[in-house]
Design an enzyme around this catalytic site. Sequence first.
Site, short mmCIF file in Angstrom:
data_model
loop_
_atom_site.label_atom_id
_atom_site.label_comp_id
_atom_site.label_asym_id
_atom_site.label_seq_id
_atom_site.Cartn_x
_atom_site.Cartn_y
_atom_site.Cartn_z
N CYS A 156 -2.31 8.81 2.94
CA CYS A 156 -2.02 8.37 1.57
C CYS A 156 -3.23 8.63 0.68
CB CYS A 156 -1.57 6.93 1.51
SG CYS A 156 -2.51 5.84 2.50
N GLU A 214 0.89 -1.17 0.00
CA GLU A 214 0.00 0.00 0.00
C GLU A 214 0.92 1.21 0.00
OE1 GLU A 214 -1.97 3.07 1.39
OE2 GLU A 214 -2.37 1.84 3.16
C1 UN1 Z 1 -3.37 5.85 5.07
O1 UN1 Z 1 -3.26 7.04 4.86
O2 UN1 Z 1 -2.34 5.10 5.05
O3 UN1 Z 1 -9.23 6.22 3.92
C2 UN1 Z 1 -4.63 5.15 5.40
C3 UN1 Z 1 -8.59 6.84 4.77
C4 UN1 Z 1 -8.29 6.12 6.06
C5 UN1 Z 1 -7.03 5.31 5.96
C6 UN1 Z 1 -5.84 6.02 5.40
N1 UN1 Z 1 -9.39 5.24 6.35
O4 UN1 Z 1 -8.21 7.98 4.62
#
Ligand code: UN1
Length: 498
Positions: free
Chosen positions: A288, A254
């Site tokens: 992310c 990821e």
């Molecule tokens: C991340 O930034 O690694 O969808 C995960 C989202 C959160 C998870 C982010 N549920 O922004």
Amino acid sequence: MTEFARAAQDALGRLGIELADGGRTVPTPLTGEELVAVPVHARDDVVATIDRATDAWPAWAAIPAPERGQVVRRLGELLREHKDTLADLITLEVGKIASEARGEVQEMIDVCDLAVGLSRQVGGHTFPSERPGHQLLESWHPLGPIAVISAFNFPAAVWSWNVAIALVCGDTIVWKPSERTPLTSLGCAALLSQALSEAGHPNVHQLVLTTQPDDAAPLLDDDRIRLVSATGSTRMGTEVGPRVQRRFGRTLLELGGNNAAIVTPSADLDLAVRGIVFAAAGTAGQRCTTLRRIIAHTSVADELTDRIAAAYDQLVVDNPWRRDDVHVGPLIDEGAYAAMRDAIDRASTEGGKLVTGGDRRDVGPGGCYVGPALATMPAQTDLVREETFAPLLWVLTYSDLDEAITLHNDVPQGLSSSIFTRDVREAGRFTGPLGSDCGIVNVNVGPSGAEVGGAFGGEKATGGGRETGSDAWKAYMRRATTTINHSDELPLAQGVEF
Ligand code: UN1
């Protein structure tokens, strides 16, 4: 001892964690002050945890999945009980505002609930056999010891996505968190140890607090680690992916995102502005899934830009500790700010115009606080195609939807995406096979803040992995296709005579 070091110590105390003297201290991004000292693990420690995870695996894999699920149920209860304490540690180590830090713990609770249900559901199909008196079916078995490598920005939730499901699936785990978040990691590990020991199980979860990449390398190279689930930058993924693949280990990656929102002429702009501001400035732009690009129709671009700028000017950027009125906390460190400034400076040489933000805020010495930045760009240059992990939002324009979708997909990453529209045809094109090429595709919802029920992850340079919901559990299990002959004959498949 500073207020923050004391708060960290108190939180650890509430979780029953006592740390020995020595080790290294971690700074809080709130002020740059040092928190408490934590142990540092070396390569030999990592190998020892792999030994332990390997030894513990057969007994753990033999326990019925619903019984393993009870450990995850208890973990969920402990997370509910210690929600505020864990959220404090997240704020101290990452700088998240309280609401988002609590939201992160809620996400952990949610995935525990999901995993408990899965503990009575994971399983395969049966298929019609072409041979009389035969059964054709598939079984799913525990995979073995696995490694979880997580990033600073979701120091607890991403761990729980992997661990809650991997435990139910019958795997044992070695966790290497970000060097920036050892306290949150110790807190998570302590709650899981409690849940395991209350049920009389050995500790099937090991935490390693390494600071040097070489020290953690056995997690990538050791054949006994069957899956490496890694969250972080695309650069990290290009190292981890091929290295694990070379020994035919499995990966779940990821990695980076460069998430966009297309805003069409029919969009509800009130809703779009609210969705955009949370997705771009929330978590100080350090998800992310953070929104990094707006692709606005020329007929709405100016008004949309003005309205986002006006909303940005009202955001409270400050130290969020024990305050509920702060929207944006600090960046993780000076390096993040340097990258953001560099991107803004480069943009100005490429015809970009800074509309607002990017300025350093004076919130006392030590912390790195910046105004979320909004900049228009005349074209999608290489700069825009890179992920800058900071609150920096580019505005691009388009005239027809094909052009918007082409722009949208013309980046290396493929994590999350969104369209704001009231036109069902536009929504259908974006969510259809030739629309967004991302793993997450939203309509009238920003790209961040996904729920745990769906699979989470993305395509292209995002790495292709899927975590949490849907059938993401399959990554943590091994599939066996089984043919059983319960007849007295031995017919061969495909009509072969022998
Ligand atoms: C991340 O930034 O690694 O969808 C995960 C989202 C959160 C998870 C982010 N549920 O922004």
